[in-house]
Design a protein around this motif. Structure first.
Motif, PDB file in Angstrom:
ATOM      1  N   GLU A 173       0.795  -1.291  -0.115  1.00 35.70           N
ATOM      2  CA  GLU A 173       0.122   0.008  -0.104  1.00 35.70           C
ATOM      3  C   GLU A 173       0.890   1.261  -0.105  1.00 35.70           C
ATOM      4  OE1 GLU A 173      -3.486   2.232   2.726  1.00 35.70           O
ATOM      5  OE2 GLU A 173      -2.660   0.203   3.174  1.00 35.70           O
ATOM      6  N   LEU A 174       2.022   1.236   0.825  1.00 34.08           N
ATOM      7  CA  LEU A 174       2.660   2.551   0.930  1.00 34.08           C
ATOM      8  C   LEU A 174       3.785   2.772  -0.355  1.00 34.08           C
ATOM      9  CD1 LEU A 174       3.967   4.859   2.609  1.00 34.08           C
ATOM     10  CD2 LEU A 174       5.623   3.160   3.732  1.00 34.08           C
ATOM     11  N   ARG A 175       3.950   1.527  -1.004  1.00 37.51           N
ATOM     12  CA  ARG A 175       5.179   1.598  -2.408  1.00 37.51           C
ATOM     13  C   ARG A 175       6.257   2.612  -1.727  1.00 37.51           C
ATOM     14  NH1 ARG A 175       3.054  -0.576  -6.706  1.00 37.51           N
ATOM     15  NH2 ARG A 175       4.682   0.695  -7.877  1.00 37.51           N
ATOM     16  N   PRO A 176       7.084   2.367  -0.744  1.00 39.12           N
ATOM     17  CA  PRO A 176       8.195   3.104  -0.373  1.00 39.12           C
ATOM     18  C   PRO A 176       9.350   3.252  -1.555  1.00 39.12           C
ATOM     19  CG  PRO A 176       8.335   0.930   0.809  1.00 39.12           C
ATOM     20  CD  PRO A 176       7.040   0.986  -0.076  1.00 39.12           C
ATOM     21  N   ASP A 177      10.184   4.019  -1.385  1.00 36.04           N
ATOM     22  CA  ASP A 177      11.298   4.294  -2.157  1.00 36.04           C
ATOM     23  C   ASP A 177      12.701   3.931  -1.440  1.00 36.04           C
ATOM     24  OD1 ASP A 177      11.354   6.457  -0.878  1.00 36.04           O
ATOM     25  OD2 ASP A 177      11.118   8.006  -2.387  1.00 36.04           O
ATOM     26  N   LEU A 178      12.500   3.622  -0.264  1.00 39.20           N
ATOM     27  CA  LEU A 178      13.697   3.199   0.628  1.00 39.20           C
ATOM     28  C   LEU A 178      13.207   2.217   1.635  1.00 39.20           C
ATOM     29  CD1 LEU A 178      16.838   2.886   1.021  1.00 39.20           C
ATOM     30  CD2 LEU A 178      16.245   4.969   2.559  1.00 39.20           C
ATOM     31  N   LEU A 179      14.020   1.121   1.905  1.00 40.09           N
ATOM     32  CA  LEU A 179      13.973   0.187   2.997  1.00 40.09           C
ATOM     33  C   LEU A 179      14.957   0.169   3.953  1.00 40.09           C
ATOM     34  CD1 LEU A 179      11.802  -2.896   1.710  1.00 40.09           C
ATOM     35  CD2 LEU A 179      10.941  -1.619   3.369  1.00 40.09           C
ATOM     36  N   LEU A 180      14.791   0.708   5.144  1.00 42.84           N
ATOM     37  CA  LEU A 180      15.687   0.568   6.393  1.00 42.84           C
ATOM     38  C   LEU A 180      15.272  -0.593   7.175  1.00 42.84           C
ATOM     39  CD1 LEU A 180      16.310   4.269   7.320  1.00 42.84           C
ATOM     40  CD2 LEU A 180      17.692   2.704   5.949  1.00 42.84           C
ATOM     41  N   VAL A 181      16.151  -1.706   7.310  1.00 43.29           N
ATOM     42  CA  VAL A 181      15.808  -2.776   7.862  1.00 43.29           C
ATOM     43  C   VAL A 181      16.714  -3.079   9.216  1.00 43.29           C
ATOM     44  CG1 VAL A 181      15.642  -5.351   7.948  1.00 43.29           C
ATOM     45  CG2 VAL A 181      15.060  -3.895   5.988  1.00 43.29           C
ATOM     46  N   GLU A 182      16.386  -3.316  10.463  1.00 42.06           N
ATOM     47  CA  GLU A 182      17.136  -3.569  11.498  1.00 42.06           C
ATOM     48  C   GLU A 182      17.993  -4.722  11.266  1.00 42.06           C
ATOM     49  OE1 GLU A 182      16.921  -4.957  16.063  1.00 42.06           O
ATOM     50  OE2 GLU A 182      15.334  -3.735  15.375  1.00 42.06           O
ATOM     51  N   GLY A 183      19.616  -4.455  11.026  1.00 39.94           N
ATOM     52  CA  GLY A 183      20.514  -5.545  10.696  1.00 39.94           C
ATOM     53  C   GLY A 183      21.923  -4.593  10.697  1.00 39.94           C
ATOM     54  N   PRO A 184      22.821  -5.573  10.449  1.00 40.77           N
ATOM     55  CA  PRO A 184      24.179  -4.949  10.585  1.00 40.77           C
ATOM     56  C   PRO A 184      24.706  -4.259   9.230  1.00 40.77           C
ATOM     57  CG  PRO A 184      24.259  -7.465  10.078  1.00 40.77           C
ATOM     58  CD  PRO A 184      22.793  -7.030  10.048  1.00 40.77           C
ATOM     59  N   PRO A 185      24.854  -3.002   9.095  1.00 44.47           N
ATOM     60  CA  PRO A 185      25.521  -2.391   7.864  1.00 44.47           C
ATOM     61  C   PRO A 185      26.526  -3.011   7.321  1.00 44.47           C
ATOM     62  CG  PRO A 185      24.800  -0.811   9.718  1.00 44.47           C
ATOM     63  CD  PRO A 185      24.878  -2.029  10.174  1.00 44.47           C
ATOM     64  N   ASP A 186      27.435  -3.600   8.232  1.00 48.33           N
ATOM     65  CA  ASP A 186      28.482  -4.463   7.322  1.00 48.33           C
ATOM     66  C   ASP A 186      28.210  -5.410   6.482  1.00 48.33           C
ATOM     67  OD1 ASP A 186      27.948  -4.231  10.435  1.00 48.33           O
ATOM     68  OD2 ASP A 186      30.192  -3.986  10.519  1.00 48.33           O
ATOM     69  N   ALA A 187      26.816  -5.660   6.409  1.00 50.33           N
ATOM     70  CA  ALA A 187      26.585  -6.815   5.334  1.00 50.33           C
ATOM     71  C   ALA A 187      25.615  -6.332   4.461  1.00 50.33           C
ATOM     72  CB  ALA A 187      25.849  -7.839   6.095  1.00 50.33           C
ATOM     73  N   ASP A 188      25.637  -4.950   4.221  1.00 48.52           N
ATOM     74  CA  ASP A 188      24.838  -4.367   3.269  1.00 48.52           C
ATOM     75  C   ASP A 188      25.374  -5.197   1.549  1.00 48.52           C
ATOM     76  OD1 ASP A 188      23.198  -2.687   4.296  1.00 48.52           O
ATOM     77  OD2 ASP A 188      24.559  -0.808   4.320  1.00 48.52           O
ATOM     78  N   ASP A 189      26.525  -5.276   1.424  1.00 48.73           N
ATOM     79  CA  ASP A 189      26.984  -5.890   0.244  1.00 48.73           C
ATOM     80  C   ASP A 189      26.262  -7.352   0.004  1.00 48.73           C
ATOM     81  OD1 ASP A 189      28.272  -3.601  -0.247  1.00 48.73           O
ATOM     82  OD2 ASP A 189      30.372  -4.606   0.349  1.00 48.73           O
ATOM     83  N   ALA A 190      25.953  -7.955   1.238  1.00 48.74           N
ATOM     84  CA  ALA A 190      25.375  -9.362   1.037  1.00 48.74           C
ATOM     85  C   ALA A 190      23.937  -9.313   0.589  1.00 48.74           C
ATOM     86  CB  ALA A 190      25.396 -10.056   2.313  1.00 48.74           C
ATOM     87  N   ARG A 250       9.554   8.462   0.634  1.00 49.08           N
ATOM     88  CA  ARG A 250       8.763   7.717   1.518  1.00 49.08           C
ATOM     89  C   ARG A 250       9.582   6.403   1.966  1.00 49.08           C
ATOM     90  NH1 ARG A 250       5.690   8.185  -3.077  1.00 49.08           N
ATOM     91  NH2 ARG A 250       6.126   6.218  -3.658  1.00 49.08           N
ATOM     92  N   ILE A 251       9.949   6.623   3.166  1.00 46.13           N
ATOM     93  CA  ILE A 251      10.929   5.655   3.947  1.00 46.13           C
ATOM     94  C   ILE A 251      10.280   4.788   4.805  1.00 46.13           C
ATOM     95  CG2 ILE A 251      13.136   5.698   5.406  1.00 46.13           C
ATOM     96  CD1 ILE A 251      13.632   8.476   4.516  1.00 46.13           C
ATOM     97  N   ALA A 252      10.429   3.366   4.526  1.00 42.70           N
ATOM     98  CA  ALA A 252       9.890   2.254   5.547  1.00 42.70           C
ATOM     99  C   ALA A 252      10.913   1.865   6.537  1.00 42.70           C
ATOM    100  CB  ALA A 252       9.208   1.283   4.664  1.00 42.70           C
ATOM    101  N   VAL A 253      10.685   1.848   7.926  1.00 40.98           N
ATOM    102  CA  VAL A 253      11.543   1.377   8.866  1.00 40.98           C
ATOM    103  C   VAL A 253      11.167   0.285   9.174  1.00 40.98           C
ATOM    104  CG1 VAL A 253      12.965   2.044  10.775  1.00 40.98           C
ATOM    105  CG2 VAL A 253      12.605   3.704   8.987  1.00 40.98           C
ATOM    106  N   VAL A 254      11.831  -0.994   9.167  1.00 43.12           N
ATOM    107  CA  VAL A 254      11.483  -2.087   9.812  1.00 43.12           C
ATOM    108  C   VAL A 254      12.322  -2.483  10.994  1.00 43.12           C
ATOM    109  CG1 VAL A 254      10.872  -4.698   9.346  1.00 43.12           C
ATOM    110  CG2 VAL A 254      10.404  -3.058   7.597  1.00 43.12           C
ATOM    111  N   CYS A 255      12.145  -2.782  12.084  1.00 42.88           N
ATOM    112  CA  CYS A 255      12.674  -2.669  13.480  1.00 42.88           C
ATOM    113  C   CYS A 255      11.876  -3.636  14.345  1.00 42.88           C
ATOM    114  CB  CYS A 255      13.096  -1.504  13.939  1.00 42.88           C
ATOM    115  SG  CYS A 255      11.616  -0.497  14.781  1.00 42.88           S
ATOM    116  N   GLY A 256      12.742  -4.033  15.446  1.00 46.43           N
ATOM    117  CA  GLY A 256      12.056  -4.627  16.389  1.00 46.43           C
ATOM    118  C   GLY A 256      11.060  -3.972  17.124  1.00 46.43           C
ATOM    119  N   ALA A 257       9.855  -4.511  17.334  1.00 40.59           N
ATOM    120  CA  ALA A 257       9.018  -3.425  18.057  1.00 40.59           C
ATOM    121  C   ALA A 257       9.331  -2.627  19.485  1.00 40.59           C
ATOM    122  CB  ALA A 257       7.681  -4.253  18.698  1.00 40.59           C
TER     123      ALA A 257
END
Length: 832
Positions: A25-42, A245-252
């Motif tokens: 429904e939102l159709r974001p243009d960026l997703l930020l997910v809780e996780g290690p930035p060191d693994a962005d290449d993965a 539109r930034i969607a942030v997915v994190c632990g509650a």
């Protein structure tokens, strides 16, 4: 610009389904997910077709691979669904948690599974894997019906004011469950979130609930504060980059702490109409660290200060396969769930859940050869729905289905229910990663060897029977060598099992194979020894040998190296053993080093190794043992004597295994010297006497004489008891025929003073504890008969009443009858 924060529970199918709907429904243009930035290449590997969850991100320090951390994902993980959405819609995705380069730079700690924050704190010890039936206890289930956003605050207000903030941080979901009237937080979350059909307002409710819980709380420790500060910085960086539109997915738990970052870095703009949080909620969530509402500029400065000067280390990231069982609480995974298989079922089959689950349970029982009829499946569904109705639940959960399946399909039995628990409720599904996923060379070599030998890296426990005699087909030998090499590297993929029955002997090996995901870390650690399994195992063995200080570990290692077929390391180990043996003054070390060498000499030819190389080493160690053992057995205390008996057993096993006449003769002479030596501890003398008896170098008369000497009144009672313990060690059948031993033992016990008997009773009970009950019963009957016979003989010799009538020797009497007949004047026929 709009920022939308979605607080989720890790590995929650309800959250994952609601998140996918919200992203569509939102159709974001960026997703930020809780996780290690060191693994962005993965993240580039996520859209690959070969990537099959469950999988895990593995981050480790290259020069210290044991310092590693896992981030597991499965199909029903909200974060995984977010990454899948980003890959499918070509939306950029970033990880935003505190980099592991910082977290792993702290004091070394044991590797743990983590996935950032969660509604339950992942750093706290996991909840016990309790019986699901206990989760059905509800205090007031009517709270379940009220799921509106406004009900959250009222539920929290129902809690007593004495609720400690530490309890909230320990398990916030438990606090919400208690407020809703549930005794078990897992059941509350499942019914409220995971089985929820209408996800409208779900994330707003989660945000409000966590905001209320965190209203007056500071972060539980510095690490949590730094993690949340870094996530806020990541949100601000995305805003500066111009994403709309930034969607942030994190632990509650972290959602309220991230809301302040939704304002611009320098100035706070007005909330946009499509923001999921009205100004009131955002204002409530701006509280950070309990310090009240701060301006955007102050928040930016505080976060920068908190993250400044942190040490970093170099880390590398890769994907590895994971298993469902490693997602459960009972595996030690703090952010885990009780029943991963059940949650996977909720994700895959949201409709007609009860029917499909009962049918799968019945099919599993049928596959195991157990009866599970269609009528039983129907009755299971009816019972589960009835239990849900009695408990005022909208639909049966895992607790109701667990009870119904055990009652109907398993007929109340716990054993088949354990099968349901392990294979269905938890499951053993294992993921897969693309072949081009970064991996150390050692892991690639293992995977190639496994394919060549037709072995599968499976999480299911499987037995592997190997016949090492097959010369034409080297497959079984190659499999055996691979498994032994991995054990040298600390990778216990295969565990040797005892071989029973007709296959027991030299030619068979029985292994139990089970691949664990953490073996990936062990392979990374072992890669420092070499890029192939063979070279790494050989190098590790040589290094271990170089640091070994005593002989027994060296000979055990030599045995393992020969089983692994590492000829290059054998010569080095033989040299190390010769060097240590030449300077070793500890007789027990020499004796304990013999059994592994004897196994090599006895069984080496079966595996195609050159066993003759160890024979000179055995001869040298055995000769030194024969010379030095009598002196080493003098003046031993009880503890040293027990240890020496263990070493004597090792030499006995070596002599029996090699079966050489010269060794047997020399060993028998030494045992005789020890038996006759008064200065040797009673336990050692008794055990040597028993060994001579088993070698048939000691007859019954000699054993009786030795027993009389060892149990005479001149010998201290503790030493006599120790002698008895030494003689009685081993099987009991050989002793049942030694009448002299039992008579001497009976007489010795009868003559003991009462106080002495009580003091020695524990030692005597220990001496007889090694026998089986039938053997002990036969020994008691034996002594009873011997005592009765001795008493009868004594009565006959003294003429006392009740003396036994001697048995008539008819052969000798027959020679007298003709003479008596002549004297009496009767014929021989009349005399009869």
């Amino acid at each position: 610009m709009s920022v939308h924060i979605f607080g989720v529970r890790h590995h929650g199918p309800g959250c994952a389904r609601a998140l996918r709907a919200a992203l569509d429904e939102l159709r974001p243009d960026l997703l930020l997910v809780e996780g290690p930035p060191d693994a962005d290449d993965a993240l580039a590997f996520v859209p690959r077709g070969e990537m099959k969850p469950p999988v895990a991100l593995l981050l480790y320090v290259p020069d210290q691979p044991h310092r590693a951390v896992f981030y597991p994902f499965t199909t029903f993980s909200p974060e995984w669904q977010a990454l899948q959405y980003a890959a499918a819609h070509a939306v950029p995705a970033r990880f935003m948690d505190l980099p592991q380069a910082i977290q792993l730079a702290r004091e070394p700690r044991e590797a743990r599974d983590t996935e950032g924050g969660s509604p339950t704190d992942e750093d706290v010890a996991p909840q016990s894997d309790a019986d699901p039936r206990t989760s059905a206890k509800l205090a007031n289930p009517k709270h379940l019906r009220d799921t509106s956003v406004s009900s959250v605050s009222s539920m929290l207000n129902s809690l007593s004011s004495s609720s400690a903030s530490s309890a909230v941080q320990h398990d916030p979901i438990a606090m919400l469950a208690e407020a809703a009237g549930y005794a078990h937080h897992e059941l509350w979350w499942e019914q409220q979130i995971e089985q929820r059909r209408d996800a409208t307002g779900l994330f707003e409710a989660i945000f409000e609930a966590m905001s209320a819980l965190r209203a007056d709380l500071t972060p539980k420790d510095e690490e949590e504060a730094q993690r949340e500060a870094h996530m806020r910085q990541a949100i601000r960086a995305a805003i500066r980059d111009g994403f709309g539109r930034i969607a942030v997915v994190c632990g509650a738990w972290h959602a309220p702490a991230l809301a302040p970052a939704t304002t611009a870095t320098e100035a706070a703009p007005s909330p946009t109409p499509d923001s999921p949080f009205p100004p009131r909620e955002v204002g409530q969530a701006v509280r950070s660290g309990g310090q009240g509402v701060r301006s955007a500029a102050q928040a930016v400065k505080a976060d920068a200060t908190l993250l400044s000067g942190l040490k970093k280390v170099k880390v590398e990231a890769t994907w590895i396969p994971w298993t469902n069982s490693r997602l459960s609480y009972r595996s030690g995974y703090g952010a885990g769930i009780t029943s991963p298989g059940w949650y996977a079922h909720l994700w895959a089959a949201p409709d007609r859940v009860t029917i499909h689950w009962a049918a799968r349970a019945a099919q599993l029982l049928r596959d195991e050869g157990l009866d599970a009829s269609s009528a039983s499946v129907i009755e299971t569904v009816r019972l589960a729905e009835a239990l849900a109705a009695m408990r005022d639940l909208p639909m049966p959960g895992i607790a109701e289905l667990h009870e119904a399946i055990q009652t109907v399909l398993c007929h109340g039995e716990t054993v088949p229910m354990r099968l349901i628990r392990d294979k269905l409720e938890i499951g053993e599904a294992m993921g897969a990663v693309p072949p081009e996923t970064p991996a150390v060379p050692l892991q690639r070599d293992l995977e190639a060897a496994a394919r060549r030998l037709n072995l599968h890296l499976s999480p299911e426990s499987k037995n592997l029977d190997l016949d090492l005699r097959n010369v034409k087909n080297q497959l079984d030998r190659d499999r055996s060598q691979l498994l032994h090499r991995l054990r040298l590297l600390g990778v216990e993929w295969g565990k040797p099992q005892h071989v029973y029955g007709a296959k027991a002997g030299d030619f068979h090996e029985n292994w139990q194979l089970k691949w664990e995901p953490e073996f990936a870390v062990a392979l990374i650690e072992a890669n420092v020894w070499g890029n192939t399994v063979e070279s790494a195992a050989a190098a590790k063995a040589r290094d271990t040998a170089a640091h070994a200080e005593t002989l027994p570990p060296l000979t055990e290692l030599l045995d393992a190296v020969m089983l692994a077929g590492l000829d290059g390391a054998v010569e080095y180990l033989l040299g190390c053993i010769a060097t240590r043996a030449a300077v070793s003054a500890d007789m027990r070390h020499l004796m304990d080093a013999l059994p592994p060498l004897a196994r090599i000499a006895r069984y080496g030819d079966v595996r195609g190794t050159r066993a003759e190389r160890v024979v000179p080493v055995i001869d040298g160690l055995f000769a030194r043992t024969l010379v030095g053992l009598p002196g080493a057995c003098a003046s031993l205390d009880d503890e040293a004597a027990a240890a020496m008996v263990g070493s004597i057993e090792n030499v006995r096993g070596t002599v029996g295994l090699l079966n050489r006449d010269d060794q047997r003769a020399g060993w028998g002479d030494v045992l005789r010297r020890l038996v006759a030596h008064d200065g040797v501890h009673g336990l050692v003398r008794g055990r040597c006497a028993r060994l001579l008896l088993e070698m048939r170098a000691l007859d019954g008369g000699e054993l009786r004489r030795l027993a009389g000497l060892a149990l005479s009144p001149a010998v201290p009672a503790p030493q006599a008891a120790a002698w008895v313990e030494g003689v009685l060690r081993g099987g009991g059948q050989a002793l049942l025929h030694q009448d002299g031993l039992w008579l001497a033992l009976d007489a010795w016990l009868a003559d003991l003073a009462p106080d002495t008997f009580v003091a020695l009773l524990p030692l005597l009970r220990r001496a007889f504890s090694g026998f089986h009950p039938p053997e002990r019963r036969a020994m008691g009957e034996k002594v009873k008969r011997l005592r009765s016979a001795a008493g009868a003989t004594a009565s006959t010799s003294t003429g006392q009443p009740g003396a036994a009538i001697p048995t008539l020797n008819t052969a000798r009497a027959g020679t007298v009858l003709p003479v008596l007949a002549h004297i009496l004047g009767v014929s021989t026929d009349d005399s009869n």
